[in-house]
Design a protein around this motif. Structure first.
Motif, PDB file in Angstrom:
ATOM      1  N   TYR A  94       0.832  -1.201   0.000  1.00 16.13           N
ATOM      2  CA  TYR A  94       0.000   0.000   0.000  1.00 16.13           C
ATOM      3  C   TYR A  94       0.871   1.258   0.000  1.00 16.13           C
ATOM      4  O   TYR A  94       0.538   2.271  -0.602  1.00 16.13           O
ATOM      5  CB  TYR A  94      -0.906   0.007   1.237  1.00 16.13           C
ATOM      6  CG  TYR A  94      -2.283   0.606   1.017  1.00 16.13           C
ATOM      7  CD1 TYR A  94      -2.510   1.589   0.060  1.00 16.13           C
ATOM      8  CD2 TYR A  94      -3.360   0.186   1.789  1.00 16.13           C
ATOM      9  CE1 TYR A  94      -3.771   2.131  -0.135  1.00 16.13           C
ATOM     10  CE2 TYR A  94      -4.636   0.716   1.601  1.00 16.13           C
ATOM     11  CZ  TYR A  94      -4.830   1.692   0.646  1.00 16.13           C
ATOM     12  OH  TYR A  94      -6.079   2.221   0.457  1.00 16.13           O
ATOM     13  N   ALA A  95       2.016   1.189   0.673  1.00 10.90           N
ATOM     14  CA  ALA A  95       2.895   2.346   0.782  1.00 10.90           C
ATOM     15  C   ALA A  95       3.816   2.511  -0.423  1.00 10.90           C
ATOM     16  O   ALA A  95       4.349   3.607  -0.647  1.00 10.90           O
ATOM     17  CB  ALA A  95       3.734   2.240   2.045  1.00 10.90           C
ATOM     18  N   ALA A 102      -1.963  -3.426  -3.377  1.00 12.99           N
ATOM     19  CA  ALA A 102      -2.154  -3.802  -1.970  1.00 12.99           C
ATOM     20  C   ALA A 102      -3.399  -4.663  -1.813  1.00 12.99           C
ATOM     21  O   ALA A 102      -3.397  -5.641  -1.060  1.00 12.99           O
ATOM     22  CB  ALA A 102      -2.274  -2.552  -1.109  1.00 12.99           C
ATOM     23  N   TRP A 103      -4.469  -4.297  -2.518  1.00 16.37           N
ATOM     24  CA  TRP A 103      -5.698  -5.094  -2.434  1.00 16.37           C
ATOM     25  C   TRP A 103      -5.453  -6.508  -2.951  1.00 16.37           C
ATOM     26  O   TRP A 103      -5.869  -7.492  -2.330  1.00 16.37           O
ATOM     27  CB  TRP A 103      -6.823  -4.453  -3.240  1.00 16.37           C
ATOM     28  CG  TRP A 103      -7.972  -5.383  -3.432  1.00 16.37           C
ATOM     29  CD1 TRP A 103      -8.238  -6.161  -4.528  1.00 16.37           C
ATOM     30  CD2 TRP A 103      -8.978  -5.699  -2.464  1.00 16.37           C
ATOM     31  NE1 TRP A 103      -9.347  -6.927  -4.317  1.00 16.37           N
ATOM     32  CE2 TRP A 103      -9.832  -6.673  -3.054  1.00 16.37           C
ATOM     33  CE3 TRP A 103      -9.244  -5.268  -1.180  1.00 16.37           C
ATOM     34  CZ2 TRP A 103     -10.930  -7.200  -2.389  1.00 16.37           C
ATOM     35  CZ3 TRP A 103     -10.349  -5.786  -0.511  1.00 16.37           C
ATOM     36  CH2 TRP A 103     -11.168  -6.742  -1.112  1.00 16.37           C
ATOM     37  N   ILE A 104      -4.780  -6.612  -4.106  1.00 16.26           N
ATOM     38  CA  ILE A 104      -4.528  -7.929  -4.701  1.00 16.26           C
ATOM     39  C   ILE A 104      -3.746  -8.805  -3.735  1.00 16.26           C
ATOM     40  O   ILE A 104      -4.094  -9.970  -3.501  1.00 16.26           O
ATOM     41  CB  ILE A 104      -3.769  -7.777  -6.035  1.00 16.26           C
ATOM     42  CG1 ILE A 104      -4.677  -7.145  -7.100  1.00 16.26           C
ATOM     43  CG2 ILE A 104      -3.261  -9.133  -6.521  1.00 16.26           C
ATOM     44  CD1 ILE A 104      -3.966  -6.810  -8.395  1.00 16.26           C
ATOM     45  N   ILE A 105      -2.692  -8.246  -3.141  1.00 23.34           N
ATOM     46  CA  ILE A 105      -1.853  -9.077  -2.267  1.00 23.34           C
ATOM     47  C   ILE A 105      -2.571  -9.357  -0.953  1.00 23.34           C
ATOM     48  O   ILE A 105      -2.429 -10.435  -0.364  1.00 23.34           O
ATOM     49  CB  ILE A 105      -0.483  -8.406  -2.037  1.00 23.34           C
ATOM     50  CG1 ILE A 105       0.563  -9.475  -1.736  1.00 23.34           C
ATOM     51  CG2 ILE A 105      -0.525  -7.369  -0.943  1.00 23.34           C
ATOM     52  CD1 ILE A 105       0.798 -10.453  -2.857  1.00 23.34           C
ATOM     53  N   GLY A 106      -3.369  -8.399  -0.470  1.00 29.69           N
ATOM     54  CA  GLY A 106      -4.138  -8.645   0.745  1.00 29.69           C
ATOM     55  C   GLY A 106      -5.180  -9.728   0.527  1.00 29.69           C
ATOM     56  O   GLY A 106      -5.366 -10.620   1.367  1.00 29.69           O
ATOM     57  N   TRP A 107      -5.860  -9.678  -0.588  1.00 30.86           N
ATOM     58  CA  TRP A 107      -6.849 -10.695  -0.948  1.00 30.86           C
ATOM     59  C   TRP A 107      -6.191 -12.058  -1.087  1.00 30.86           C
ATOM     60  O   TRP A 107      -6.714 -13.086  -0.649  1.00 30.86           O
ATOM     61  CB  TRP A 107      -7.518 -10.278  -2.254  1.00 30.86           C
ATOM     62  CG  TRP A 107      -8.645 -11.144  -2.722  1.00 30.86           C
ATOM     63  CD1 TRP A 107      -8.604 -12.052  -3.732  1.00 30.86           C
ATOM     64  CD2 TRP A 107      -9.983 -11.174  -2.199  1.00 30.86           C
ATOM     65  NE1 TRP A 107      -9.831 -12.649  -3.895  1.00 30.86           N
ATOM     66  CE2 TRP A 107     -10.707 -12.133  -2.963  1.00 30.86           C
ATOM     67  CE3 TRP A 107     -10.645 -10.495  -1.180  1.00 30.86           C
ATOM     68  CZ2 TRP A 107     -12.045 -12.417  -2.724  1.00 30.86           C
ATOM     69  CZ3 TRP A 107     -11.978 -10.779  -0.950  1.00 30.86           C
ATOM     70  CH2 TRP A 107     -12.668 -11.732  -1.707  1.00 30.86           C
ATOM     71  N   ASP A 108      -5.006 -12.042  -1.687  1.00 28.14           N
ATOM     72  CA  ASP A 108      -4.221 -13.270  -1.844  1.00 28.14           C
ATOM     73  C   ASP A 108      -3.824 -13.838  -0.476  1.00 28.14           C
ATOM     74  O   ASP A 108      -3.956 -15.047  -0.221  1.00 28.14           O
ATOM     75  CB  ASP A 108      -2.983 -12.935  -2.681  1.00 28.14           C
ATOM     76  CG  ASP A 108      -1.983 -14.079  -2.736  1.00 28.14           C
ATOM     77  OD1 ASP A 108      -2.410 -15.239  -2.760  1.00 28.14           O
ATOM     78  OD2 ASP A 108      -0.770 -13.795  -2.760  1.00 28.14           O
TER      79      ASP A 108
END
Length: 465
Positions: A94-95, A102-108
């Motif tokens: 995100y930073a 960030a969304w893609i990796i968080g969802w992953d």
């Protein structure tokens, strides 16, 4: 451009001071947290799968997976010491890479951690049943495994796998300090069990069983490495504890690197012992390969000790991975990308109580109904994608924030992060095509959720909030 809007690193670091999460962890806690997450199903269950695929060269497979993890681990250590905020690579992305990444990796990561807990609960169930059978106790067959996983038997539900998820969820919901104490005790037990396996098993190794060394050539070695990568998943969950660490800048790199180094040595040693005791082809279909090897060696007392150690030890993997998952969801919810209720902290326990129970129940049912081999590969591809992302993010942050204070610096930049990405992509290529299909389907669902809900509700889209 809203897809690439970034969080301000300085503001993120400053916001940690007012976090509702309790700062209770030190370097030893973090190291044990990492070891607790790493040593589990990978060594007690998947060792048999890897031996059948790679033969005695499983030792090399473990080493390859460890190197890939170590390269990414150095990148994680730099981020964790620089941005000690809950959320792990989601927060780092995100930073540096922007909101969509960030969304893609968080969802992953939500899927990775959740499936990891489910997979380990299945392995735990197998060892518990082996332990109980030693006392003449057997559960009804229908409640011992997921549907269609036992040849010649009708199974509907893995009850032990579901129940252990509920126990761990209860523990996590009442506090991180209490959870850590339980984790540290169980980690000490399972490390002792692994050392006993190596010490006793070494006297029963027959070097002839290591010939031929690569029973299926390099393809078998690389294929096993892609699966054995699952065995090292967990060190990254240490960074999820950032907001609950007393001295994050110093202690997080110690926890990440120390836990990975200890486990890599133990894994290679165990692989050498078990393949030296039992011809690798005999591990096909064996759900408890380490204790099986000691049974073949005539050391039944050690085999029973291993079953007990596995039953206790794999509990820590479920605990740490569940912990990491809830903190990822907590961070995403706090940023507005998921419903705000998911970042609500319990007034008494200081934990994300609702989130802990929602994910515990959901992935408890996944573990009870989905076979282990399917779960393991899905976890691997998600983790490899995450490790690639954090390595890329380090390169970007070095360019965008060169003056940012770093308590730990990843050595060999840009070469180490580039090698990390290459190693992860190489292992991803060696996974089965159906794993890619499932992974891309999960990402497609994530895109629908992001553009339909999260993008408009993001705090960066509503500065007044």
């Amino acid at each position: 451009m809203s897809l690439f809007r970034k969080k301000n690193i300085e503001q993120m670091i400053a916001s940690v001071e007012g976090s509702a999460l309790k700062k209770a962890l030190g370097p030893l806690d973090l190291t044990f947290l990492g070891i607790g997450a790493i040593i589990g199903t990978g060594i007690f269950v998947l060792t048999g799968t890897g031996a059948a695929q790679a033969g005695p060269a499983l030792m090399i497979s473990f080493a390859i997976a460890a190197v890939a993890c170590a390269l990414a681990g150095l990148a994680y250590a730099e981020f964790a010491s620089t941005i000690p905020v809950a959320g792990s690579i989601y927060t780092y992305s995100y930073a540096t890479l922007g909101e969509l990444a960030a969304w893609i990796i968080g969802w992953d990561l939500m899927l990775e951690y959740g499936l990891a807990t489910s997979a380990v609960s299945v392995g735990w169930s197998g060892y518990l049943q082996s332990l109980l059978a030693g006392f003449g106790l057997n559960l009804p067959v229908a409640l011992t495994a997921a549907p269609g996983t036992v040849n010649g038997a009708v199974t509907f539900f893995n009850l032990p796998a579901f129940l252990v998820m509920m126990v761990i969820t209860t523990l996590l919901s009442v506090g991180v300090r209490e959870s850590t104490r339980v984790n540290n005790a169980m980690v000490a037990i399972k490390v002792a069990v692994v050392l006993v396996v190596i010490a006793v098993g070494a006297f029963h190794v027959q070097p002839g069983n290591w010939q031929p060394f690569m029973t299926h050539g390099w393809n078998g070695v690389f294929g096993a490495a892609a699966v054995m990568f699952f065995a090292f998943i967990g060190f990254d969950s240490v960074s999820s504890a950032a907001e609950e660490v007393k001295n994050a800048k110093r202690d997080l790199p110690i926890g990440i690197i120390a836990s990975l180094a200890v486990c890599a040595v133990l894994y290679v040693a165990v692989a050498a012992v078990v393949t030296g005791i039992v011809p690798s082809a005999q591990f096909s279909g064996v759900s408890h390969p380490v204790s099986y090897a000691l049974q073949v060696a005539g050391q039944n007392w050690v085999a029973g000790l291993i079953d007990l150690g596995a039953v206790l030890g794999m509990l820590t993997v479920i605990l740490v991975m569940s912990y990491g998952q809830t903190r990822i969801i907590f961070a995403m919810s706090r940023d507005g990308l998921l419903p705000r209720k998911l970042s609500t902290v319990h007034p008494r326990f200081s934990t994300p109580f609702l989130t802990t129970w929602l994910v515990g129940i959901f992935f408890g049912f996944v573990g009870a109904l989905v076979p282990l081999d399917v779960l393991a590969e899905l976890i691997n591809i998600g983790t490899l994608a995450a490790f690639s992302m954090v390595s890329i993010a380090v390169l970007i942050m070095r360019r965008t924030h060169p003056a940012l204070p770093r308590a730990f610096r990843c050595p060999g930049v840009p070469y180490v992060p580039i090698f990390a990405v290459a190693a992860c992509v190489f292992l991803m290529v060696n996974l089965q095509w159906i794993t890619w299909v499932a992974f891309l389907a999960w990402l497609a669902i994530g895109m629908v959720v992001y553009f339909g809900y999260s993008r408009r509700r993001s705090l960066l889209a509503q500065p007044s909030r």
